[in-house]
Design an enzyme around this catalytic site. Structure first.
Site, PDB file in Angstrom:
ATOM      1  N   GLY A   1      39.815  41.657  36.180  1.00 55.25           N
ATOM      2  CA  GLY A   1      38.405  42.275  36.518  1.00 55.25           C
ATOM      3  C   GLY A   1      37.662  41.016  35.960  1.00 55.25           C
ATOM      4  O   GLY A   1      37.780  39.758  36.056  1.00 55.25           O
ATOM      5  N   CYS A   2      36.449  41.415  35.135  1.00 54.83           N
ATOM      6  CA  CYS A   2      35.641  40.285  34.615  1.00 54.83           C
ATOM      7  C   CYS A   2      36.425  39.422  33.540  1.00 54.83           C
ATOM      8  O   CYS A   2      37.076  39.757  32.577  1.00 54.83           O
ATOM      9  CB  CYS A   2      34.543  41.094  33.708  1.00 54.83           C
ATOM     10  SG  CYS A   2      33.440  39.842  32.982  1.00 54.83           S
TER      11      CYS A   2
END
EC number: 1.8.4.11
Length: 176
Positions: free
Chosen positions: A11-12
């Site tokens: 993800g981020c």
């Protein structure tokens, strides 16, 4: 010191970077992009989904202190490996769950850990397992983002809880 490199996308990259910076044995964590087809991608290009890159962290670690297996076990507890191209509200191929292996040993370890983690999650694991490709360091303003901006909204409400979860679950492995 016997150092090794791991490249992980969960993800981020702000979230992943913040957690692994807390881990004993990690000597460096850098946010970047890999897995795409465009040379030297910008954050904006990666975010609009046209480059094929994933947001990743490149982790340099002392494998005498923390093993690659332990990195992966932490990785699978700080993000959801069952949602394709998504982590929470972050949606897009750049947020896919992916392990880029650097050696055949890392590939083998990752296969075993993924198989073991299949028993932990209620849905199938969709984490990609791919050989390391060309890696590009993200822009400087993305490096050490959580450390520099802990009160920023995304950091306070998304990144900080992941760091707290890590410190609670892996207290024996966290820096003091």
């Amino acid at each position: 010191m016997a150092t090794e490199i791991a490249t992980l996308g969960g993800g981020c990259f702000w979230c992943t970077e913040a957690v692994f910076q807390q881990l004993n044995g990690v000597t460096a964590v850098e946010s970047g992009y890999t897995g795409g087809s465009v040379p030297n991608p910008s954050y904006e290009a990666v975010c609009n989904g046209t480059t094929g890159h994933a947001e990743v962290v490149r982790i340099t670690f002392d494998n005498a202190v923390v093993s690659y297996r332990e990195l992966l076990e932490i990785f699978f507890t700080i993000h959801d490996p069952t949602t394709p191209n998504r982590q929470g509200a972050d949606v897009g191929t750049q947020y896919r769950s992916v392990i880029y292996f650097h050696t055949p040993q890392q590939q083998d370890t990752a296969k075993h850990v993924i198989a073991e983690m299949a028993n932990v999650w209620d849905a199938p694991i969709v984490t990609e397992l791919s050989p390391e490709t060309t890696y590009y360091k993200a822009e400087d303003y993305h490096q050490n983002y959580f450390v520099q901006h802990p009160q920023q909204g995304y950091c306070a409400f998304v990144v900080a809880p992941k760091v707290v979860k890590f410190r609670k679950m892996f207290a024996d492995k966290a820096r003091g």
